[in-house]
Motif scaffolding. Sequence first.
Motif, PDB file in Angstrom:
ATOM      1  N   LYS A   1     -12.940 -10.609   1.817  1.00 52.56           N
ATOM      2  CA  LYS A   1     -11.970 -11.677   1.530  1.00 52.56           C
ATOM      3  C   LYS A   1     -11.019 -11.271   0.397  1.00 52.56           C
ATOM      4  O   LYS A   1      -9.799 -11.389   0.508  1.00 52.56           O
ATOM      5  N   SER A   2     -11.600 -10.810  -0.730  1.00 50.82           N
ATOM      6  CA  SER A   2     -10.748 -10.401  -1.853  1.00 50.82           C
ATOM      7  C   SER A   2      -9.897  -9.203  -1.477  1.00 50.82           C
ATOM      8  O   SER A   2      -8.744  -9.083  -1.896  1.00 50.82           O
ATOM      9  N   THR A   3     -10.480  -8.330  -0.659  1.00 52.11           N
ATOM     10  CA  THR A   3      -9.730  -7.163  -0.201  1.00 52.11           C
ATOM     11  C   THR A   3      -8.460  -7.600   0.524  1.00 52.11           C
ATOM     12  O   THR A   3      -7.384  -7.031   0.319  1.00 52.11           O
ATOM     13  N   LEU A   4      -8.579  -8.642   1.323  1.00 52.21           N
ATOM     14  CA  LEU A   4      -7.405  -9.153   2.026  1.00 52.21           C
ATOM     15  C   LEU A   4      -6.365  -9.648   1.007  1.00 52.21           C
ATOM     16  O   LEU A   4      -5.175  -9.343   1.122  1.00 52.21           O
ATOM     17  N   GLY A   5      -6.838 -10.381   0.009  1.00 50.96           N
ATOM     18  CA  GLY A   5      -5.920 -10.886  -1.033  1.00 50.96           C
ATOM     19  C   GLY A   5      -5.202  -9.744  -1.745  1.00 50.96           C
ATOM     20  O   GLY A   5      -3.980  -9.761  -1.912  1.00 50.96           O
ATOM     21  N   TYR A   6      -5.953  -8.746  -2.153  1.00 48.27           N
ATOM     22  CA  TYR A   6      -5.351  -7.596  -2.856  1.00 48.27           C
ATOM     23  C   TYR A   6      -4.352  -6.865  -1.971  1.00 48.27           C
ATOM     24  O   TYR A   6      -3.299  -6.424  -2.425  1.00 48.27           O
ATOM     25  N   ALA A   7      -4.725  -6.715  -0.680  1.00 48.91           N
ATOM     26  CA  ALA A   7      -3.834  -5.989   0.222  1.00 48.91           C
ATOM     27  C   ALA A   7      -2.521  -6.753   0.400  1.00 48.91           C
ATOM     28  O   ALA A   7      -1.443  -6.150   0.439  1.00 48.91           O
ATOM     29  N   ILE A   8      -2.618  -8.075   0.485  1.00 48.77           N
ATOM     30  CA  ILE A   8      -1.387  -8.866   0.637  1.00 48.77           C
ATOM     31  C   ILE A   8      -0.519  -8.726  -0.614  1.00 48.77           C
ATOM     32  O   ILE A   8       0.700  -8.650  -0.548  1.00 48.77           O
ATOM     33  N   MET A   9      -1.179  -8.648  -1.783  1.00 49.19           N
ATOM     34  CA  MET A   9      -0.428  -8.562  -3.047  1.00 49.19           C
ATOM     35  C   MET A   9       0.033  -7.138  -3.345  1.00 49.19           C
ATOM     36  O   MET A   9       0.900  -6.918  -4.170  1.00 49.19           O
ATOM     37  N   GLY A  10      -0.593  -6.146  -2.689  1.00 49.47           N
ATOM     38  CA  GLY A  10      -0.137  -4.770  -2.883  1.00 49.47           C
ATOM     39  C   GLY A  10      -0.872  -3.977  -3.944  1.00 49.47           C
ATOM     40  O   GLY A  10      -0.297  -3.089  -4.575  1.00 49.47           O
ATOM     41  N   HIS A  11      -2.143  -4.268  -4.153  1.00 49.60           N
ATOM     42  CA  HIS A  11      -2.918  -3.497  -5.133  1.00 49.60           C
ATOM     43  C   HIS A  11      -2.970  -2.031  -4.693  1.00 49.60           C
ATOM     44  O   HIS A  11      -3.329  -1.728  -3.558  1.00 49.60           O
ATOM     45  N   PRO A  12      -2.622  -1.110  -5.589  1.00 48.42           N
ATOM     46  CA  PRO A  12      -2.515   0.294  -5.195  1.00 48.42           C
ATOM     47  C   PRO A  12      -3.835   0.921  -4.735  1.00 48.42           C
ATOM     48  O   PRO A  12      -3.814   1.919  -4.016  1.00 48.42           O
ATOM     49  N   ALA A  13      -4.975   0.339  -5.114  1.00 47.55           N
ATOM     50  CA  ALA A  13      -6.252   0.928  -4.697  1.00 47.55           C
ATOM     51  C   ALA A  13      -6.615   0.541  -3.263  1.00 47.55           C
ATOM     52  O   ALA A  13      -7.532   1.111  -2.687  1.00 47.55           O
TER      53      ALA A  13
END
Lengths: 285, 463
Positions: free
Chosen positions: A42-54
Amino acid sequence: MERLVIRGLHVAVEGQEILKGVDLEIGRGEVHALMGPNGSGKSTLGYAIMGHPAYEVTSGTIELVAADGTRRDVLAMEPDERARAGIFLAFQRPMAIPGVRLADFLRHSVTNVRNPDRKEGEELMPMREFRAELKAKMAELSMDPDFARRYVNDGFSGGEMKRAEILQLAMLRPGFAILDETDSGLDADAVRLASESIAKIGGAEMGILIITHHEQLLEHNVPLRTHVMLGGRIVESGGPELAAELHKKGYERIRVAYPDAAAAERAMEDAAGLAGRAVPAGAGA
Amino acid sequence: MTAATLPHRSPAPSVAFGAEALHAVLAASPAPGWVSDLRRSACERLTGLGLPDRRDENWMRTDLRLFKPAAWGPTRSPGTGAVVDEGLLAEAIVSGELVDTADGSGHRVAGRLAGRFASLDGHVMREELDASLAAQGVVFGSAERVLAERADVLKAHWFSLIDSSTDWFAALHAAFHAASVVLYVPPRVRIADPLHVVAGLTDGGVDTSHVLVVLGEGAEATVLTETAGGGAAGSTGGFHCGGTEIVVGENAFLRMVNLQNWNTGVWHVARQRAVVRANGRLQWTLGALGSRLSQVAQDVALVGRGADAQVNGVMFTEGRQQLVFNTSQHHEAAACRSDLLYKGALQDRSRLVWRGMIKVDKAAQKTDGYQRNDNLMLSKTARADSIPGLEIEADDVRCTHGATSGRVDGQQVFYAQARGLTADEAARLVVAGFFQQVFDRITIAPVREALARAIGRRIRRIS
Ligand SMILES: Nc1ncnc2c1ncn2[C@@H]1O[C@H](COP(=O)(O)OP(=O)(O)OP(=O)(O)O)[C@@H](O)[C@H]1O
Ligand SMILES: [Mg+2]
C-alpha cells in the motif's frame, strides 16, 4: 472532472518487485479506501505515485486525465512537479527536518503549489496573508498556533505528526490526496476529529485515497470503492461493506480466494526476511 | 554594494617580510618606542624560523606546500577598489539595519554604528567613533595612533595574550602588524550600538592587522569584524596574517563577531585569544566562508570565577578550500562555563578540520565545559575531520564533547519535494535547518541573517 488513472503499475525496490500490476482510477470528489495486510504494498503505491526515487516503476502508467481528455504523464514528473500538479501524499511516517520551522516550510510549499510556474528565488506568499490563513486553518483543526513554530516533525509525537500532515493537506488543497495511515498514532478523539476534518477539507474538488487498517476514518469519508491489496496487487474492490468485513474478519477469505496473490505475499515476506528487512528510515512498514 | 566582482590589483611588494622590510616599517611608524621594540624582537625571531612543519600537531592537517613566504611583503600603498564595502554585513550597514536591541530579542531599532574602522591592504582608510563615547573615555581606532595616546591603559594588553614566538606566522604578525585597531571601553561604560571593523584586500594584497579589545569592569560592547576581498582562486590571491586579543573584564559583556569572507585565493592565518575575568561574559561568533586556506587558532581562557564564554562557529566551504581550526577552552578558575558549537557544511572537494581542546586546571572545580562540532557533507568528495579533546585535572567538573558528520538525507529532500519544493530548495532548507541550532545562539540578527543569506547563495545542487 479530472481523474488520476493508474494502469498495470509494476514497482520494484532495490531490484525486488513489490507491486505486480496495479490498476486504480480515482476521480476528483471521490473517496476510495485501500486496505490490505502489512507489507502488501500500500505505501509502495503511495510512494510510487509521489515519485520517491527508491521506488522504481518498471512498467505501467500513472496519468492525470482532465475532463476534456487531456493527459498528463505523472511518471515523467519530478516529485515537486507532481505536488504542483495537485498530488499530495500524507506520509505513513513523515520525515523530520530539524531546524526548519513548520510555518516556514509550509509557506514555501504553499507558494510553490499555488503558483506552479514560480521560479526559484521569486517572492514567497506574503507573510501576513500566509500567517492569517495558517492561523485560521489551525483553529479549524483545533491546533495550538505555537505548533507551527516547531521544527518540521522534529520530536513530534506520532499523533502530532499526523495532525501536521492534515494541516498541510488543508493548506495545500490538492486535487488528489493519498492518506497513508493518517489515523495511526491518533487517539480516539483525534481520529474522530481527523475523520471530520478530512471530510471538510475534501469535498467535491478532491479525490482521496485512504489507506487504513481501521474503519473510523471512513466514518465521515464513506468510500465509493474499497480496494484490497494482497501480494502487490489489488485483488478485490467493493463498497463500504467490504471495509467493514475486512475489519471484522481479517484477510483469510481474501487469501483463500486469491491463492496466487497469497503466494506472492509469502514470497515477498521471504525476500524481505532474507534482506534482513533492510527498510530505510521513513519508508516501508 | 559599490565594489563589484574582482577587486583591483595590489602593487607587488618591493621587499619580502624580513629585517630590511622592518626597517622601512619602523621609519614610517609614529608609534611609541615600546611598540617598535616588540616589532624588532619579533622580527629577530622571524628570521630564525621556517614555515611550520607538518610534524607540529597544530599544522599537520594544513597544506602549506604552495605558500611562498618570499612572495609577500609590506606594501607602500593600497591597491585601488572599494573592497571595504564588500563585507557580508555591507547590505545591513547600508540599509541601516545593523542594530538590534541589546537583549537580542530580535526586535530592531533603526540602525546606527557606535564606531567604524576600515582598512585596505593593510592601510587605514577610515576611522570613526561616536563623539559621546569618546567623551566617556572610550578609545577606538588605529593602533598606531591610540597606543601613543593611551599607553596608560593599553600597554599592559598589547600583545600580552598571543605568543609571537610560536611559529613563523605568529612572529611575522607581531613584527609587521599594520592597520591594526584597538577598542578600549572604560569600566561601567556600556556601548549599545555595534562597532564595525572591516579589513579589505585587493588582488594580491596583504593584511596583517591586529585587533585588541579591552573591556573594563562592567563594560559592554558589540564588535563586528569582517574581512573581504582578495584575489579569487587562480589569481595572485592575497595573504592575511592576523591576530586578535580580547580582554573581558569582571562583570563585563562582549559580543564579538569575526566574519571571514575572503575570496578563494587568500591565505588566511589568524591567532585569536580571549581572556574572560570573574563573572565576565563573552559571546564569540566566528563565520568562515572564504579563503583558499585558513589556519585559525581560537583560544578562550576563563581566568576568574564565574566567567562564561559561548563560542559559535559557522563554516561553509566549497571548491578546494581548506579550513583548519584549532580551538581551546581553558578553564583556569572555578565555576566557569564554556560552550563551543561549530557547525560546518562542505561542498565540492573542500576540507574542514576542527581540533578542539577543553583544558581544566586543578583549581577549576565546578567547571561546566562543552564542545561540539557538527558537519554536513554536501558532496561525496568533501572531507571533514573533528578531533575533540579533554584534559582535566580537577575532579568536580562536567565536561562533554561531541562531533557528528552526516549527509543531507535524501528522505528529507523527498519529503520536502513531495510538498512542492524543488530539490534545490529542499536542500537549501535542510542546510539552513542544520545551521539553525547555532543561529539560535547568535543574538545579533543581522549577523545571523547575513550568514544565512551568504550560505544560501553558495549551496548548489547536492551530489
Ligand atoms: N524502501 C524499501 N526498501 C526495501 N523494501 C521495501 C521498501 N519499501 C517497501 N519495501 C518492502 O515492500 C513490501 C511492501 O511494503 P509497503 O510498505 O508498501 O507495505 P504496506 O502495505 O504499506 O504495509 P503496512 O500496512 O505495514 O504499512 C514489504 O515487503 C517491504 O518490506
Ligand atoms: Mg504502509
